[in-house]
Design an enzyme around this catalytic site. Structure first.
Site, PDB file in Angstrom:
ATOM      1  CD  GLU A 159      -2.747  -4.601   2.229  1.00 46.30           C
ATOM      2  OE1 GLU A 159      -2.781  -3.451   1.717  1.00 46.30           O
ATOM      3  OE2 GLU A 159      -1.763  -5.361   2.148  1.00 46.30           O
ATOM      4  CG  HIS A 180      -0.854  -4.350  -3.106  1.00 39.31           C
ATOM      5  ND1 HIS A 180      -1.446  -5.383  -2.407  1.00 39.31           N
ATOM      6  CD2 HIS A 180      -0.414  -3.471  -2.172  1.00 39.31           C
ATOM      7  CE1 HIS A 180      -1.382  -5.127  -1.117  1.00 39.31           C
ATOM      8  NE2 HIS A 180      -0.763  -3.985  -0.939  1.00 39.31           N
ATOM      9  CD  GLU A 229       3.515  -1.876  -1.715  1.00 37.96           C
ATOM     10  OE1 GLU A 229       3.506  -1.899  -0.470  1.00 37.96           O
ATOM     11  OE2 GLU A 229       2.564  -1.434  -2.391  1.00 37.96           O
ATOM     12  CG  HIS A 230       2.797  -7.016   0.222  1.00 38.32           C
ATOM     13  ND1 HIS A 230       2.406  -7.313   1.507  1.00 38.32           N
ATOM     14  CD2 HIS A 230       2.014  -5.978  -0.167  1.00 38.32           C
ATOM     15  CE1 HIS A 230       1.416  -6.514   1.872  1.00 38.32           C
ATOM     16  NE2 HIS A 230       1.156  -5.693   0.865  1.00 38.32           N
TER      17      HIS A 230
END
Length: 448
Positions: free
Chosen positions: A152, A72, A75-76
């Site tokens: 997040e 993840h 992905e950022h």
């Protein structure tokens, strides 16, 4: 409060719907580039719109131990710059061309997409292929984006007792599989992710021979092939791509339990999960039976658990059953029951156990099964109106090893499931010794 499937009940009559699987085939063309990249083109010429999706067969369950969250995190970082694109330029270009873009990470894959006017497809391919191989990161990017993913997690998980409870349920359910680790990562491991971790994952898994390109919308397959060969075909395959080896779960032979207390809990409830079979290539029948079992038990106010626990016994304000077989490894069959005020979680669990025992004895209501199949046929028709849904349907399936034929066969397999198939699946899965039961409750709440 809980995710529930959206069905198109009542919007179409039986006479207006095609028979099982009839008329639901997409116009699909598939081919492979010389470097091993799979390309799928799904034509839909009703609007001059196209969606490009690149799916990598790498998700959080493929992460090295101790680096949870790196899939993840990457992905950022993919929205940072390359040699030819400034940080944020890809998304800014998509927006300037009237489109939208995003990405998402799951246990089994990471996907990136852009939805734009059909004549902008070449520009999208040029940018997406660029970041497949030319991502440029520095320590500043790492520090900034690591703070973003930690925040997040704070917002979505640490501040949400239900999310924290769900993490613990998965950790108890999966003793060996990486599915027991949250996709976003454990907080202490996320805080330690560094540049080497991100680049190692990128260089290992972000290669054309580990990717699937799905283009859906107002496109010509020949034109898509020419563009794909030009932009993606020029990228060399990774000759050292590792085999996708996963640790599997041992047989579960004892019921597992947990209690999660948090003063912020607004509504206590009982959650139950069972290890269950996934969709496998050429063998989707068991998964189809479980899919329908979830609808029968806990989809909507006419489901078995709702009628029993909400309306007959008036013990619950909500009941739900959930199953998603689109996973590489074994998945779960889940049930949730939210009790009425004044009803203890112990009473709620006892009522759930009684309802499941009665269902296993009584079997499937034929009229309910036929109604659910009718609703599924309607929902499948409406899915064809959405290029996003089409891309997701093929991309997610292919990323876990299913084939285009499996995707096309799925609606017909669902329609062919019998009551006997459903009950066989129920008896195999709904066994107390293979269950995990969790109570989410307020900090000071008594257990009885």
């Amino acid at each position: 409060m809980f995710p529930k499937p959206l069905l198109a009940a009542g919007l179409l009559t039986a006479a207006a719907l095609p028979a099982a699987g009839e008329g639901l085939d997409d116009a699909v063309t598939s081919f492979a580039l010389d470097n091993g990249m799979q390309v799928v083109v799904v034509e839909d010429h009703r609007a001059p719109v196209v969606q490009q999706m690149v799916w990598y067969r790498a998700g959080s369950a493929d992460e090295p131990k101790g680096e949870s969250g790196v899939a993840h995190f990457l992905e950022h970082l993919m929205f940072k710059g390359t040699d030819t694109m400034a940080p944020g330029e890809l998304s800014a270009t998509v927006a300037a061309n009237g489109g939208d873009d995003n990405a998402f990470t799951s246990y089994d894959y990471t996907a990136y997409f852009q939805r734009v006017a059909a004549d902008r497809l070449e520009l999208m391919m040029k940018m997406e292929s660029d970041r497949m191989v030319n991502l440029r990161l520095d320590e500043g990017d790492i520090a900034t984006e690591r703070d973003v993913i930690l925040e997040e997690r704070n917002q979505r998980t640490e501040n949400n007792p239900r999310a924290l409870f769900g993490e613990q349920m998965s950790a108890v359910q999966y003793y060996n599989s990486r599915y027991g680790v949250p996709v976003i990562g454990w907080k202490h491991e996320m805080a330690a992710l560094d540049l080497d971790d991100a680049l190692s994952f990128y260089r290992t898994y972000y290669a054309p021979n580990n990717a699937i390109l799905v283009v859906s919308g107002d496109v010509d397959p020949g034109a898509v092939k020419a563009l794909a060969e030009r932009y993606y075909g020029a990228i060399p395959a990774n000759p050292d791509l590792p085999d996708r080896l996963r640790a599997s779960e041992p047989p579960q032979t004892a019921a597992r339990r947990l209690t999660f207390r948090d003063a912020r809990v607004a509504q206590p409830y009982v959650s139950r999960s069972y290890l269950a079979a996934e969709r496998d290539p050429g063998a989707q029948e068991k998964a189809a039976a479980l899919y329908l079992l979830a609808d029968i038990l806990g989809s909507g106010t006419t489901s078995y658990l709702a009628e029993r626990l909400q309306f007959d016994e008036k013990l619950a304000v909500y009941t739900g059953a959930f199953y998603n077989g689109t996973s590489l490894d074994k998945t779960t069959f889940d049930i949730a029951v939210v009790p009425q005020e004044g009803i203890s979680l112990q009473e709620t669990e006892a009522a759930l156990d009684g309802a499941l025992a009665d269902f296993l004895r009584e079997g499937v209501d034929p009229e309910q099964l036929e109604r659910i199949k009718l609703q599924l046929r309607a929902a499948q028709i409406y899915q064809l109106d959405n290029v996003d849904g089409i891309g997701n349907r093929y991309g997610a399936a292919l990323a876990i090893g299913l084939t285009i034929e499996d995707v096309r066969d799925w609606p017909g397999i669902l329609q062919a499931v019998t009551a006997e198939d459903i009950m066989a699946a129920a008896r195999e899965v709904l066994r107390p010794e293979s269950s995990v039961t969790g109570w989410l409750m307020r900090d000071q709440e008594v257990t009885q």
